[in-house]
Motif scaffolding. Structure first.
Motif, PDB file in Angstrom:
ATOM      1  N   ALA A  22       0.828  -1.266  -0.318  1.00  0.00           N
ATOM      2  CA  ALA A  22      -0.208  -0.054  -0.083  1.00  0.00           C
ATOM      3  C   ALA A  22       0.737   1.045   0.070  1.00  0.00           C
ATOM      4  O   ALA A  22       0.339   1.992  -0.838  1.00  0.00           O
ATOM      5  CB  ALA A  22      -0.961  -0.032   1.229  1.00  0.00           C
ATOM      6  N   LEU A  23       1.891   1.317   0.407  1.00  0.00           N
ATOM      7  CA  LEU A  23       2.861   2.293   0.903  1.00  0.00           C
ATOM      8  C   LEU A  23       3.384   2.615  -0.763  1.00  0.00           C
ATOM      9  O   LEU A  23       3.768   3.912  -1.120  1.00  0.00           O
ATOM     10  CB  LEU A  23       3.889   2.340   2.071  1.00  0.00           C
ATOM     11  CG  LEU A  23       4.991   3.249   2.036  1.00  0.00           C
ATOM     12  CD1 LEU A  23       4.012   3.984   3.053  1.00  0.00           C
ATOM     13  CD2 LEU A  23       5.824   2.840   3.227  1.00  0.00           C
ATOM     14  N   VAL A  24       4.346   1.757  -1.475  1.00  0.00           N
ATOM     15  CA  VAL A  24       5.357   2.406  -2.820  1.00  0.00           C
ATOM     16  C   VAL A  24       5.141   0.909  -3.745  1.00  0.00           C
ATOM     17  O   VAL A  24       5.090   0.983  -4.725  1.00  0.00           O
ATOM     18  CB  VAL A  24       6.402   1.292  -2.204  1.00  0.00           C
ATOM     19  CG1 VAL A  24       7.207   2.380  -1.467  1.00  0.00           C
ATOM     20  CG2 VAL A  24       6.512  -0.044  -1.260  1.00  0.00           C
ATOM     21  N   GLY A  25       3.983   0.060  -3.540  1.00  0.00           N
ATOM     22  CA  GLY A  25       3.087  -0.493  -4.532  1.00  0.00           C
ATOM     23  C   GLY A  25       2.175  -0.101  -5.971  1.00  0.00           C
ATOM     24  O   GLY A  25       2.479  -0.671  -6.861  1.00  0.00           O
ATOM     25  N   GLN A  54      -3.489   2.365  -3.940  1.00  0.00           N
ATOM     26  CA  GLN A  54      -5.210   1.739  -3.626  1.00  0.00           C
ATOM     27  C   GLN A  54      -5.752   2.381  -2.796  1.00  0.00           C
ATOM     28  O   GLN A  54      -6.713   2.233  -2.425  1.00  0.00           O
ATOM     29  CB  GLN A  54      -4.429   0.176  -2.763  1.00  0.00           C
ATOM     30  CG  GLN A  54      -3.664  -0.184  -3.293  1.00  0.00           C
ATOM     31  CD  GLN A  54      -3.270  -1.661  -2.527  1.00  0.00           C
ATOM     32  OE1 GLN A  54      -4.197  -2.670  -2.128  1.00  0.00           O
ATOM     33  NE2 GLN A  54      -2.326  -1.756  -3.395  1.00  0.00           N
ATOM     34  N   GLY A  55      -5.351   3.568  -2.510  1.00  0.00           N
ATOM     35  CA  GLY A  55      -5.930   4.411  -1.277  1.00  0.00           C
ATOM     36  C   GLY A  55      -5.418   4.877   0.043  1.00  0.00           C
ATOM     37  O   GLY A  55      -5.042   4.123   0.193  1.00  0.00           O
ATOM     38  N   TRP A  56      -6.146   6.205   0.453  1.00  0.00           N
ATOM     39  CA  TRP A  56      -5.188   5.912   1.911  1.00  0.00           C
ATOM     40  C   TRP A  56      -6.253   5.092   2.618  1.00  0.00           C
ATOM     41  O   TRP A  56      -5.697   5.035   3.646  1.00  0.00           O
ATOM     42  CB  TRP A  56      -5.933   7.779   2.394  1.00  0.00           C
ATOM     43  CG  TRP A  56      -4.995   8.130   1.214  1.00  0.00           C
ATOM     44  CD1 TRP A  56      -5.118   9.565   1.113  1.00  0.00           C
ATOM     45  CD2 TRP A  56      -3.910   8.666   2.055  1.00  0.00           C
ATOM     46  NE1 TRP A  56      -4.748  10.255  -0.271  1.00  0.00           N
ATOM     47  CE2 TRP A  56      -3.259  10.717   1.014  1.00  0.00           C
ATOM     48  CE3 TRP A  56      -3.042   8.536   2.464  1.00  0.00           C
ATOM     49  CZ2 TRP A  56      -1.957  10.780   0.784  1.00  0.00           C
ATOM     50  CZ3 TRP A  56      -1.254   9.005   2.195  1.00  0.00           C
ATOM     51  CH2 TRP A  56      -1.651   9.857   1.431  1.00  0.00           C
ATOM     52  N   GLY A  57      -7.082   5.065   2.936  1.00  0.00           N
ATOM     53  CA  GLY A  57      -8.049   3.837   2.911  1.00  0.00           C
ATOM     54  C   GLY A  57      -7.172   2.722   3.222  1.00  0.00           C
ATOM     55  O   GLY A  57      -7.471   2.030   4.274  1.00  0.00           O
ATOM     56  N   GLU A  58      -6.315   2.279   2.029  1.00  0.00           N
ATOM     57  CA  GLU A  58      -5.840   0.467   2.343  1.00  0.00           C
ATOM     58  C   GLU A  58      -4.443   1.052   3.024  1.00  0.00           C
ATOM     59  O   GLU A  58      -4.477  -0.141   4.064  1.00  0.00           O
ATOM     60  CB  GLU A  58      -5.960   0.299   1.507  1.00  0.00           C
ATOM     61  CG  GLU A  58      -4.688  -0.286   0.691  1.00  0.00           C
ATOM     62  CD  GLU A  58      -4.868  -1.931   1.288  1.00  0.00           C
ATOM     63  OE1 GLU A  58      -4.071  -2.779   2.029  1.00  0.00           O
ATOM     64  OE2 GLU A  58      -6.572  -2.046   1.611  1.00  0.00           O
ATOM     65  N   LEU A  59      -4.227   2.120   3.154  1.00  0.00           N
ATOM     66  CA  LEU A  59      -2.916   2.362   3.580  1.00  0.00           C
ATOM     67  C   LEU A  59      -3.031   3.014   5.022  1.00  0.00           C
ATOM     68  O   LEU A  59      -1.959   1.973   6.149  1.00  0.00           O
ATOM     69  CB  LEU A  59      -2.057   4.429   2.942  1.00  0.00           C
ATOM     70  CG  LEU A  59      -0.958   4.137   3.725  1.00  0.00           C
ATOM     71  CD1 LEU A  59       0.071   3.183   3.452  1.00  0.00           C
ATOM     72  CD2 LEU A  59      -0.844   5.884   3.117  1.00  0.00           C
ATOM     73  N   GLY A  60      -3.714   2.992   5.767  1.00  0.00           N
ATOM     74  CA  GLY A  60      -3.962   3.466   7.281  1.00  0.00           C
ATOM     75  C   GLY A  60      -4.545   2.016   7.455  1.00  0.00           C
ATOM     76  O   GLY A  60      -4.953   1.557   8.641  1.00  0.00           O
TER      77      GLY A  60
END
Length: 425
Positions: A83-86, A203-209
């Motif tokens: 999620a961070l760098v993909g 993937q969006g901030w939701g997936e990152l969080g």
């Protein structure tokens, strides 16, 4: 003559593929027999080598890493890294490196990193359209970050050998470890752009969080380890025990993916891994004692100083020697045999012991990905179902990157000494 027998048996054992620990034991026994020294010296020196309190933290950190790995840690770390760098070009390659950086703060060993991350990432990268040789190469290269970012089994060995604080060693490895990981991510991105590797959508901030919250308990283990050491509340051995209890609690009661019935097997596997490391330490201590009695360390120091006493040239010569040794010898054995004499040489020309210890460990980590005795290289090639040749060729850009970072750490002491001085002085 006796020294020739020692070297011949040792080199011969490595050539025919006998495990390094056994080779060290056979070579030492052959020397003792040829020299007429009672074999009872061997168990005495072995016990002396492992009778060091700080070595008790090795089983603890190995157990903690195995518990967290079996409790769902690897999947959560990879999800967060992805999620961070993909989303960038070559995103799965970047995820591979980022995952190794995060996982390295838990396992402390490159082999565990290569097997755990590689078992998931190499097949996944192949399915996504990445070449198999690149997938194996980036996994092998990034696994070397594990023993640099704390905790680190090789740095525990160094602390036991030299008396340098293990806490300071852990902190000294943090910045070089991050540098190594970031440099490999840059290399992955450049290769990905040149070869047109695939990219994933953001993937969006939701997936990152959400992925961060899923991995936070795992990431917090590194903070627990460093916090305990820096605060002085616990020794490295006590910290390892706390980390094991924490890993058990998180795996069983937070992630709920570690069944109680699996714990005895994990404990046994961790004990076997720890015993293998300590056996290697014991045999290497006998071998090192023989070399000292033959005056080999003194000869190495005298030989180097006869060439030059310039600090910067000595650093270069030490790095060349360790890079060569790392191609043929397992990291812990090389540290036990060579670290003390090279430390004496380094301090003799004004190199800070903590600085030397950091770039020596970093140097030998590179050896884990170089043939003919590159353990991580073999693991990743096996997972990718490839011969060594294509993987080695794909690995060359990463080896070049790692050597550049090694030279930076070797010639700029602040990279390894700044953080310990800031937090522990």
């Amino acid at each position: 003559m006796n020294l020739a027998i020692l070297i011949a048996v040792f080199v011969g054992g490595l050539i025919v593929g006998i495990p390094v620990a056994v080779t060290l034991g056979l070579a030492s026994a052959a020397y003792l027999l040829a020299a007429g020294i009672p074999l009872v010296v061997m168990p005495q020196k072995m016990y002396a080598g492992i009778d060091v309190f700080v070595l008790l933290c090795i089983p603890g950190f190995i157990l903690a890493g195995n518990l967290m790995n079996s409790g769902g840690i690897t999947e959560r770390i990879i999800r967060f890294a992805n999620a961070l760098v993909g989303w960038a070009r070559g995103g799965l390659g970047l995820t591979n490196v980022a995952g190794s950086m995060l996982f390295g703060g838990i396992s402390g060993t490159a082999v565990a990193d290569a097997a755990s991350i590689g078992g998931m990432m190499i097949p996944g990268m192949k399915r996504a359209g990445y070449p198999a040789d690149f997938s194996a190469a980036v996994t092998a290269a990034s696994s070397t970050v594990g023993p640099i970012i704390p905790p680190s089994v090789p740095m525990i060995i160094v602390g036991a050998l030299s008396g340098i604080s293990v806490g300071r060693m852990f902190l000294a490895g943090a910045v070089p470890g991050i540098m190594l990981g970031l440099a490999m991510m840059v290399t992955v991105y450049i290769i990905a752009v040149r070869k047109g590797f695939p990219r994933q959508p953001w993937q969006g901030w939701g997936e990152l969080g959400g992925s961060f919250l899923g991995a936070i308990w795992a990431i917090a283990m590194t903070a627990l380890i460093i916090g305990g050491l820096m605060s002085g509340l616990s020794t490295p051995t006590e910290t390892a025990v706390v980390a094991s209890v924490y890993a058990f609690a998180v795996g069983c009661f937070v992630y709920k993916e570690l069944p109680l019935r699996a714990v005895p097997r994990i404990v046994v596997d961790s004990a076997i891994s720890s015993a293998a490391i300590l056996a290697l330490v014991g045999f290497a201590n006998v071998f090192g004692w023989i070399l000292v009695s033959e005056g080999i360390p003194q000869a190495i120091a005298s030989g180097v100083l006869s060439i030059t006493d310039n600090k910067y040239l000595v650093i270069l010569l030490i790095n060349v020697l360790l890079l060569f040794v790392g191609m043929f010898m397992e990291t812990i054995a090389a540290l036990i045999i060579l670290f003390v004499p090279l430390l004496t040489l380094a301090t003799g020309v004004g190199i800070d012991p903590l600085h030397f210890a950091t770039f020596a460990v970093l140097n030998l980590m590179i050896g884990l990905t170089t043939p003919p005795v590159g353990v991580c290289l073999f693991i990743c090639a096996n997972i990718a179902k490839l011969p060594l040749g294509p993987v080695v060729r794909a690995l060359l850009p990463f080896l070049l990157t790692n050597i550049i970072v090694l030279l930076l750490v070797s010639y700029v002491p602040a990279f390894s000494t700044w953080l310990p001085a800031l937090l522990m002085d």
